[in-house]
Design a protein around this motif. Structure first.
Motif, PDB file in Angstrom:
ATOM      1  N   GLU A  90       0.827  -1.215   0.000  1.00  0.00           N
ATOM      2  CA  GLU A  90       0.000   0.000   0.000  1.00  0.00           C
ATOM      3  C   GLU A  90       0.861   1.264   0.000  1.00  0.00           C
ATOM      4  O   GLU A  90       0.618   2.180  -0.769  1.00  0.00           O
ATOM      5  CB  GLU A  90      -0.830   0.022   1.279  1.00  0.00           C
ATOM      6  N   TYR A  91       1.846   1.293   0.865  1.00  0.00           N
ATOM      7  CA  TYR A  91       2.706   2.465   0.951  1.00  0.00           C
ATOM      8  C   TYR A  91       3.710   2.519  -0.195  1.00  0.00           C
ATOM      9  O   TYR A  91       4.102   3.594  -0.627  1.00  0.00           O
ATOM     10  CB  TYR A  91       3.438   2.511   2.294  1.00  0.00           C
ATOM     11  N   GLY A  92       4.137   1.351  -0.672  1.00  0.00           N
ATOM     12  CA  GLY A  92       5.050   1.318  -1.814  1.00  0.00           C
ATOM     13  C   GLY A  92       6.321   2.097  -1.557  1.00  0.00           C
ATOM     14  O   GLY A  92       6.987   1.919  -0.536  1.00  0.00           O
ATOM     15  N   TYR A 141       8.759   8.402   9.479  1.00  0.00           N
ATOM     16  CA  TYR A 141       9.526   8.429   8.231  1.00  0.00           C
ATOM     17  C   TYR A 141       8.635   8.103   7.038  1.00  0.00           C
ATOM     18  O   TYR A 141       7.954   7.084   7.040  1.00  0.00           O
ATOM     19  CB  TYR A 141      10.669   7.412   8.310  1.00  0.00           C
ATOM     20  N   ARG A 142       8.653   8.954   6.056  1.00  0.00           N
ATOM     21  CA  ARG A 142       7.955   8.666   4.804  1.00  0.00           C
ATOM     22  C   ARG A 142       8.794   9.252   3.676  1.00  0.00           C
ATOM     23  O   ARG A 142       9.130  10.437   3.718  1.00  0.00           O
ATOM     24  CB  ARG A 142       6.560   9.310   4.783  1.00  0.00           C
ATOM     25  N   ASP A 143       9.075   8.422   2.705  1.00  0.00           N
ATOM     26  CA  ASP A 143       9.900   8.880   1.584  1.00  0.00           C
ATOM     27  C   ASP A 143       9.000   9.615   0.589  1.00  0.00           C
ATOM     28  O   ASP A 143       8.686   9.102  -0.481  1.00  0.00           O
ATOM     29  CB  ASP A 143      10.607   7.686   0.945  1.00  0.00           C
ATOM     30  N   VAL A 151       9.176  22.212   6.798  1.00  0.00           N
ATOM     31  CA  VAL A 151       8.708  21.155   7.697  1.00  0.00           C
ATOM     32  C   VAL A 151       7.238  20.810   7.491  1.00  0.00           C
ATOM     33  O   VAL A 151       6.714  19.921   8.147  1.00  0.00           O
ATOM     34  CB  VAL A 151       8.973  21.519   9.177  1.00  0.00           C
ATOM     35  N   LEU A 152       6.568  21.496   6.586  1.00  0.00           N
ATOM     36  CA  LEU A 152       5.176  21.143   6.290  1.00  0.00           C
ATOM     37  C   LEU A 152       5.081  19.712   5.783  1.00  0.00           C
ATOM     38  O   LEU A 152       4.135  18.993   6.092  1.00  0.00           O
ATOM     39  CB  LEU A 152       4.610  22.059   5.199  1.00  0.00           C
ATOM     40  N   ARG A 153       5.990  19.323   4.932  1.00  0.00           N
ATOM     41  CA  ARG A 153       6.018  17.949   4.434  1.00  0.00           C
ATOM     42  C   ARG A 153       7.450  17.454   4.468  1.00  0.00           C
ATOM     43  O   ARG A 153       8.228  17.705   3.555  1.00  0.00           O
ATOM     44  CB  ARG A 153       5.438  17.871   3.010  1.00  0.00           C
ATOM     45  N   GLU A 156      11.273  13.056   7.307  1.00  0.00           N
ATOM     46  CA  GLU A 156      11.354  12.710   8.727  1.00  0.00           C
ATOM     47  C   GLU A 156      10.591  13.797   9.449  1.00  0.00           C
ATOM     48  O   GLU A 156      10.857  14.978   9.233  1.00  0.00           O
ATOM     49  CB  GLU A 156      12.826  12.683   9.169  1.00  0.00           C
ATOM     50  N   PHE A 157       9.623  13.427  10.282  1.00  0.00           N
ATOM     51  CA  PHE A 157       8.810  14.458  10.927  1.00  0.00           C
ATOM     52  C   PHE A 157       8.230  13.939  12.234  1.00  0.00           C
ATOM     53  O   PHE A 157       8.289  12.746  12.523  1.00  0.00           O
ATOM     54  CB  PHE A 157       7.686  14.935   9.983  1.00  0.00           C
ATOM     55  N   GLN A 158       7.694  14.860  13.029  1.00  0.00           N
ATOM     56  CA  GLN A 158       7.138  14.504  14.337  1.00  0.00           C
ATOM     57  C   GLN A 158       5.632  14.321  14.234  1.00  0.00           C
ATOM     58  O   GLN A 158       4.938  15.164  13.673  1.00  0.00           O
ATOM     59  CB  GLN A 158       7.428  15.613  15.357  1.00  0.00           C
ATOM     60  N   VAL A 442      -1.799  13.523  14.861  1.00  0.00           N
ATOM     61  CA  VAL A 442      -1.589  14.978  14.786  1.00  0.00           C
ATOM     62  C   VAL A 442      -0.198  15.207  14.227  1.00  0.00           C
ATOM     63  O   VAL A 442       0.771  14.614  14.710  1.00  0.00           O
ATOM     64  CB  VAL A 442      -1.680  15.657  16.177  1.00  0.00           C
ATOM     65  N   GLY A 443      -0.082  16.041  13.224  1.00  0.00           N
ATOM     66  CA  GLY A 443       1.225  16.377  12.671  1.00  0.00           C
ATOM     67  C   GLY A 443       1.840  17.475  13.524  1.00  0.00           C
ATOM     68  O   GLY A 443       1.509  18.645  13.390  1.00  0.00           O
ATOM     69  N   ILE A 444       2.732  17.078  14.437  1.00  0.00           N
ATOM     70  CA  ILE A 444       3.252  18.059  15.394  1.00  0.00           C
ATOM     71  C   ILE A 444       4.195  19.056  14.719  1.00  0.00           C
ATOM     72  O   ILE A 444       4.040  20.272  14.855  1.00  0.00           O
ATOM     73  CB  ILE A 444       3.946  17.332  16.567  1.00  0.00           C
TER      74      ILE A 444
HETATM   75  P1  ATP Z   1      -0.855  13.886   3.581  1.00  0.00           P
HETATM   76  O1  ATP Z   1      -2.153  13.647   2.892  1.00  0.00           O
HETATM   77  O2  ATP Z   1      -0.557  15.331   3.869  1.00  0.00           O
HETATM   78  O3  ATP Z   1       0.315  13.178   2.942  1.00  0.00           O
HETATM   79  P2  ATP Z   1      -1.570  11.747   5.309  1.00  0.00           P
HETATM   80  O4  ATP Z   1      -3.047  11.767   5.196  1.00  0.00           O
HETATM   81  O5  ATP Z   1      -0.794  10.749   4.557  1.00  0.00           O
HETATM   82  O6  ATP Z   1      -0.981  13.210   5.019  1.00  0.00           O
HETATM   83  P3  ATP Z   1      -1.718  10.648   7.952  1.00  0.00           P
HETATM   84  O7  ATP Z   1      -1.244   9.289   7.636  1.00  0.00           O
HETATM   85  O8  ATP Z   1      -3.165  10.888   8.177  1.00  0.00           O
HETATM   86  O9  ATP Z   1      -1.160  11.663   6.857  1.00  0.00           O
HETATM   87  O10 ATP Z   1      -0.821  11.191   9.174  1.00  0.00           O
HETATM   88  C1  ATP Z   1      -1.336  11.892  10.301  1.00  0.00           C
HETATM   89  C2  ATP Z   1      -0.851  13.337  10.307  1.00  0.00           C
HETATM   90  O11 ATP Z   1       0.572  13.427  10.177  1.00  0.00           O
HETATM   91  C3  ATP Z   1      -1.368  14.155   9.145  1.00  0.00           C
HETATM   92  O12 ATP Z   1      -2.668  14.619   9.424  1.00  0.00           O
HETATM   93  C4  ATP Z   1      -0.339  15.273   9.050  1.00  0.00           C
HETATM   94  O13 ATP Z   1      -0.670  16.310   9.942  1.00  0.00           O
HETATM   95  C5  ATP Z   1       0.941  14.617   9.499  1.00  0.00           C
HETATM   96  N1  ATP Z   1       1.829  14.292   8.354  1.00  0.00           N
HETATM   97  C6  ATP Z   1       1.634  13.343   7.420  1.00  0.00           C
HETATM   98  N2  ATP Z   1       2.639  13.316   6.530  1.00  0.00           N
HETATM   99  C7  ATP Z   1       3.517  14.291   6.915  1.00  0.00           C
HETATM  100  C8  ATP Z   1       4.768  14.762   6.413  1.00  0.00           C
HETATM  101  N3  ATP Z   1       5.318  14.215   5.341  1.00  0.00           N
HETATM  102  N4  ATP Z   1       5.386  15.787   7.059  1.00  0.00           N
HETATM  103  C9  ATP Z   1       4.839  16.341   8.161  1.00  0.00           C
HETATM  104  N5  ATP Z   1       3.659  15.935   8.687  1.00  0.00           N
HETATM  105  C10 ATP Z   1       2.996  14.930   8.086  1.00  0.00           C
END
Ligand code: ATP
Ligand code: MG
Length: 567
Positions: A90-92, A141-143, A151-153, A156-158, A442-444
């Motif tokens: 799913e994440y690929g 972690y998401r590539d 830091v919006l996207r 590596e994030f909190q 919550v995306g901290i």
């Molecule tokens: P997006 O659609 O923005 O990629 P998502 O729906 O994949 O996010 P979720 O899996 O719902 O994200 O993750 C929970 C929360 O983590 C999101 O609501 C967002 O606030 C935060 N988040 C997700 N991806 C990132 C990222 N790459 N950087 C910073 N914060 C993130």
């Protein structure tokens, strides 16, 4: 605590970083809150770390308040659990994968459903052990394909992620409600402007899922908002009940010679009719099978919505090769009448409605093509792209469209992971009962950027009191008397429990210090300057720019009173 700028790890920048496109990216870098390490990977400097910690503290307090138990799961996880859950596929490419020295395969967690399900399975055995809510604040972690906007996207994030465990749907609904309310409190306390929107239209028969969106131009999500009622939704989740009146007395199908009109624009111009009188047919492949999707000519197909309706089937656009060997499919002149492929259509393409559409011959269209008489719709689906002014599904008022940042997401997951890892407890009736789960994020680090986006002005950052890196920014703007008064002010504020940032840098001009204070964005600025010898300071409100000159004692009283008012 007094943070001295003379010692602080801080270098403000006058210019925006070259690669920065969004306000938060520019200002968080320029004001010395974060520094980029590599694409989508960021270091937090002392000022930034304080803001991040303030957000985290608010989130923790509200999670604790709903009975959440804080845990910490490993970021490094065995890949096999992601294979078992199907999320590896799913994440690929979004999943960071790595191999250890023994050839063991791991992933870096994008979220922790697999790990938490296994952990809880090990700890609970009876319905009496539930409900349980666990949460963690952790690096994820998401590539990401396009790590951008600072830091919006990040890659590596909190994130704060929590998971609820219940024996039945009522418990799940309650855990969901608790989270929803906790999130409302969190985002209010942070000072964020936000909307709660339904995340899915329910086309998949899915359970409840809502997103918390912070309206901001820099956002990557679009949502609709009703100016009259409280309806708001992710654009892909809007469902319409639009109708088109049936034709009163349609004549027989009439073929028209329309050379060189493969698009709706060229056709409408050629015939002198509005685009809404025509029927647009988009060809897609659903699990490889060519399928037509009909929408009124003035509307676009939302491929995201379509894919959601048809999931788990895959939806792709047709390519030029798909037309090879298909003389029945005439590119630019497709009509549903006499066509031998599945036909999906917008609900407006209702029985009795009459359309101008392709005649399935090059350069020719057909008029008075009536739904139900000349063609049938296999399945009606709401798949049009939402446009500003479309009627609110709740009250009919014209909707507005806006951009926003997803800051939180709550989701009734159900049994997906409990099924994979056989998470059962002994039920009240003495038989094993499968556990049902919810997940909530919550995306901290993203919330920090979202706040910067919503509150900054043309002079710099402008934090709400609750999360600012300090309560008061004290500036020594002058020689010995000013420096001495500034020290006195800082100590007095500190004694009264306020967090102080003290600009005690000796070699800088007042002008440079003021500019930095604006950029850094602490809510109150106290300046010891021209009238320092008389014990008079200037108190400046960062947001409004209002200033007042007053004796230090009065300024201290003001600032302390202000603090007592804080939520
Ligand atoms: P997006 O659609 O923005 O990629 P998502 O729906 O994949 O996010 P979720 O899996 O719902 O994200 O993750 C929970 C929360 O983590 C999101 O609501 C967002 O606030 C935060 N988040 C997700 N991806 C990132 C990222 N790459 N950087 C910073 N914060 C993130
Ligand atoms: Mg989400």
């Amino acid at each position: 605590m007094i943070v001295r700028m003379s010692k602080l790890l801080l270098k403000t920048l006058r210019d925006d970083p070259a690669d920065a496109a969004t306000t938060s990216h520019k200002l968080l870098v320029r004001a010395g809150y974060v520094r980029r390490t590599s694409a989508g990977v960021w270091s937090w400097l002392p000022l930034g770390k304080r803001v991040l910690d303030n957000v985290t503290r608010v989130v923790r307090e509200e999670m604790d308040a709903i009975g959440g138990q804080e845990v910490l799961l490993p970021a490094l996880q065995p890949r096999e659990t992601y294979e078992a859950s199907g999320r590896a596929a799913e994440y690929g490419d979004l999943l960071f994968r790595l191999t250890d020295r023994r050839g063991g395969e791991h992933v870096l967690g994008p979220t922790h459903e697999e790990a938490v399900t296994q952990l809880v399975k090990d700890q609970v055995s009876s319905y009496r052990d539930l409900p349980v809510i666990v949460y963690q604040v952790q690096t994820k972690y998401r590539d990401e394909a396009r790590p951008r906007s600072g830091v919006l996207r990040g890659r590596e994030f909190q994130m704060k992620d929590s998971y609820s465990f219940d024996t039945g749907p009522d418990g799940l609904a309650e855990a969901y409600r608790l989270h929803r309310e906790a999130y409302i409190r969190i985002f209010r306390r942070l000072g964020l402007d936000f909307r709660i929107v339904s995340a899915v239209s329910g086309a998949m028969g899915g359970s409840a899922s809502e997103e918390f969106l912070a309206p901001a131009e820099a956002g990557e999500d679009t949502f609709v908002d009703c100016p009259a009622c409280d309806y708001a939704a992710n654009t892909e989740a809007v469902t319409f009940t639009a109708t088109v009146p049936a034709a009163a007395d349609p004549g027989p199908v009439e073929e028209l010679d329309t050379p060189g009109t493969p698009t709706i624009e060229t056709l409408a111009a050629h015939l002198g009719v509005p685009a809404s009188a025509t029927l647009k047919n988009l060809l897609v492949k659903v699990d490889g099978e060519i399928t037509a999707v009909g929408v009124p000519g003035d509307r676009e197909v939302d491929l995201g919505k379509l894919a959601e309706h048809l999931a788990p089937a895959t939806v792709e656009l047709v390519t030029a090769e798909d037309f090879a060997g298909r003389p029945d499919l005439v590119r630019g002149y497709v009509g549903p009448q006499g066509l031998d492929i599945p036909y999906l259509a917008d609900p407006r393409i209702a029985p009795g409605t009459s359309w101008i559409t392709g005649a399935n011959k090059p350069g020719r269209h057909a008029a008075d093509v009536v739904c139900g008489r000349d063609f049938t719709v296999d399945r009606h689906l709401d798949v049009v792209v939402v446009e500003p002014g479309d009627p609110c599904p709740r009250c009919g008022t014209g909707l507005t469209l806006g951009r926003a940042i997803e800051i939180g997401h709550i989701f009734q997951l159900g049994r997906k992971y409990a099924d994979v890892f056989q998470l059962d407890v002994l039920g009240q009736d003495g038989r094993p009962a499968r556990v049902t789960m919810g997940c909530y994020g919550v995306g901290i680090s993203r919330a920090v950027a979202a706040l910067a986006e919503q509150t900054a002005d043309d002079r710099g950052l402008c934090w709400p009191a609750a999360i600012a890196p300090a309560d008061v920014h004290v500036v020594a703007a002058g020689k010995a008397a000013a420096a001495e008064l500034a020290e006195r002010a800082a100590t007095a504020l500190h004694t009264r429990g306020l967090r102080v940032l003290l600009d005690d840098r000796a070699s800088l001009s007042p002008g440079v210090k003021f500019t930095d204070a604006e950029l850094i964005g602490v809510p109150h600025v106290l300046i010891a300057g021209r009238r320092a010898a008389d014990g008079v300071v200037e108190l400046r409100d960062r947001r409004t720019g209002r200033t007042a000159e007053l004796p230090l004692e009065d300024a201290l009283a003001d600032l302390t009173a202000d603090r007592d008012d804080r939520p």
